[in-house]
Write a protein that holds these residues in place. Structure first.
Motif, PDB file in Angstrom:
ATOM      1  N   ASP A 132      -5.635 -81.444   4.283  1.00  0.00           N
ATOM      2  CA  ASP A 132      -6.482 -80.524   3.515  1.00  0.00           C
ATOM      3  C   ASP A 132      -5.695 -79.491   2.723  1.00  0.00           C
ATOM      4  OD1 ASP A 132      -9.192 -81.360   4.475  1.00  0.00           O
ATOM      5  OD2 ASP A 132      -8.349 -80.763   6.418  1.00  0.00           O
ATOM      6  N   VAL A 133      -4.620 -78.956   3.357  1.00  0.00           N
ATOM      7  CA  VAL A 133      -3.867 -77.855   2.759  1.00  0.00           C
ATOM      8  C   VAL A 133      -2.376 -78.101   2.939  1.00  0.00           C
ATOM      9  CG1 VAL A 133      -3.472 -75.354   2.762  1.00  0.00           C
ATOM     10  CG2 VAL A 133      -5.739 -76.243   3.349  1.00  0.00           C
ATOM     11  N   VAL A 134      -1.600 -77.871   1.883  1.00  0.00           N
ATOM     12  CA  VAL A 134      -0.141 -77.950   1.955  1.00  0.00           C
ATOM     13  C   VAL A 134       0.416 -76.592   1.544  1.00  0.00           C
ATOM     14  CG1 VAL A 134       1.937 -79.097   1.108  1.00  0.00           C
ATOM     15  CG2 VAL A 134      -0.160 -80.420   1.452  1.00  0.00           C
ATOM     16  N   VAL A 135       1.306 -76.041   2.374  1.00  0.00           N
ATOM     17  CA  VAL A 135       1.859 -74.701   2.159  1.00  0.00           C
ATOM     18  C   VAL A 135       3.344 -74.843   1.845  1.00  0.00           C
ATOM     19  CG1 VAL A 135       2.057 -72.382   3.117  1.00  0.00           C
ATOM     20  CG2 VAL A 135       0.184 -73.877   3.871  1.00  0.00           C
ATOM     21  N   VAL A 136       3.773 -74.254   0.726  1.00  0.00           N
ATOM     22  CA  VAL A 136       5.104 -74.522   0.199  1.00  0.00           C
ATOM     23  C   VAL A 136       5.824 -73.215  -0.164  1.00  0.00           C
ATOM     24  CG1 VAL A 136       6.412 -75.836  -1.519  1.00  0.00           C
ATOM     25  CG2 VAL A 136       4.137 -76.622  -0.839  1.00  0.00           C
ATOM     26  N   PRO A 137       7.085 -73.049   0.263  1.00  0.00           N
ATOM     27  CA  PRO A 137       7.867 -71.881  -0.177  1.00  0.00           C
ATOM     28  C   PRO A 137       8.127 -71.940  -1.683  1.00  0.00           C
ATOM     29  CG  PRO A 137       8.900 -72.983   1.699  1.00  0.00           C
ATOM     30  CD  PRO A 137       7.848 -73.904   1.184  1.00  0.00           C
ATOM     31  N   ILE A 138       8.228 -70.773  -2.313  1.00  0.00           N
ATOM     32  CA  ILE A 138       8.514 -70.711  -3.748  1.00  0.00           C
ATOM     33  C   ILE A 138       9.751 -69.867  -4.001  1.00  0.00           C
ATOM     34  CG2 ILE A 138       7.722 -70.001  -6.029  1.00  0.00           C
ATOM     35  CD1 ILE A 138       4.918 -70.497  -5.228  1.00  0.00           C
TER      36      ILE A 138
END
Length: 318
Positions: free
Chosen positions: A169-175
């Motif tokens: 559902d959700v993907v969390v990625v460093p920027i």
């Protein structure tokens, strides 16, 4: 702007060099957040970080084009990745590093038989020197993030997540500079637009957050965030339009939250991750991700830490 086709081509190009990294489930993070939480383990990738994906895609392409020498400006994961793939392909590389670079990182670059040149203390000093060396020796400078081949290579992380976590559902990625997030966005949004992608920056290195808020690339002053891989001053010219087009949300985490997340993963999951990776975990731990009963994947971007300094990292942690 790159598309899904370029990411798929990158996957074919880098196959046999990079590893398909594992998905780890955390029961405790799931309980804390009210979601099913998974970590995409790029910390166990070759050279210890996702950077090898983009570097391999780019360097293999320039070698195919007939180039025989590459340079990069990085004391960290990008420098190690370029050194590794250049050595693998049998071409010389020079990595320009800052004065006072961490010895463990310098030794890693040297282990891949790259030449090392020291130049200044900032990227504004290193980058021109790496470009100059490439020009002097008829080679190619390999940028850390703002390049279509780099972005496409990093996007292969997104392809793997879609395949490995059914109905994510959700993907969390460093920027940082945006190479990873723009690649992952391209892969996921052009495969399954319903998947929500959330970016995370440190509060004290919020250049992409400000850029999105103002609708144009915005610079910030040099920062000393513990997440050293995210210390870029502004988003890239190639990466930022992709972020503008596809990103669902960007959240910020504090230095204390980053350190706590890093400690949590080491203590509870027995995984060594670097602070730049921990920002994604921190966003989930501290309720920055507005989701409940969802499948959430945190991209753990790397695991290259100076173990001798871990005591300082966790000193006075509340």
């Amino acid at each position: 702007m790159i598309g899904l086709t370029e990411v798929q081509q990158a996957r074919e190009r880098i196959a046999g060099i990079i590893n398909e990294t594992p998905i780890l489930h955390s029961g405790q993070l799931s309980s804390i957040s009210g979601n099913q939480v998974f970590l995409k383990g790029e910390h166990v990738q070759k050279t210890g970080a996702f950077k090898i994906r983009g570097a391999t895609n780019k360097v293999k392409q320039v070698v195919k084009d007939g180039e025989t020498y590459v340079t990069a400006a990085s004391s960290g994961n990008h420098g190690q990745a370029v050194a590794y793939i250049a050595n693998k392909l049998g071409i010389p590389a020079t990595i320009v590093i800052p004065v006072g670079a961490t010895l463990s990182k310098v030794n890693a670059i040297r282990a891949y038989h790259a030449q090392i040149e020291t130049c200044g203390t900032t990227s504004e000093e290193r980058l021109p020197r790496a470009m100059e060396l490439a020009k002097l020796k008829n080679g190619v400078y390999i940028p850390p993030y703002d390049d279509p081949f780099i972005i496409a290579g990093q996007g292969t992380v997104g392809l793997e997540i879609i395949e490995q976590v059914q109905d994510v559902d959700v993907v969390v990625v460093p920027i940082g500079g945006g190479g990873l997030i723009s690649g992952v966005l391209t892969a996921i949004k052009e495969t399954n637009p319903s998947v929500k992608v959330i970016g995370v920056e440190p509060e004290v290195a919020n250049d992409t957050y400000l850029s999105l808020e103002r609708g144009e690339i915005t610079s910030v002053e040099a920062t000393a965030t513990i997440a050293d891989g995210l210390r870029t001053s502004q988003p890239g010219n190639v990466t930022f339009p992709i972020v503008q087009k596809y990103l669902d949300e960007l959240v910020l985490v504090s230095e204390e939250e980053i350190r706590s997340a890093m400690f949590f993963v080491m203590e509870r999951m027995k995984q060594v991750i670097e602070p730049s990776s921990a920002v994604a975990v921190a966003a989930v731990m501290y309720g920055k991700i507005r989701a409940q009963n969802k499948k959430v994947v945190c991209v753990v971007s790397g695991g290259n830490v100076d173990v001798g300094k871990l005591g300082d990292v966790f000193k006075d942690l509340k």
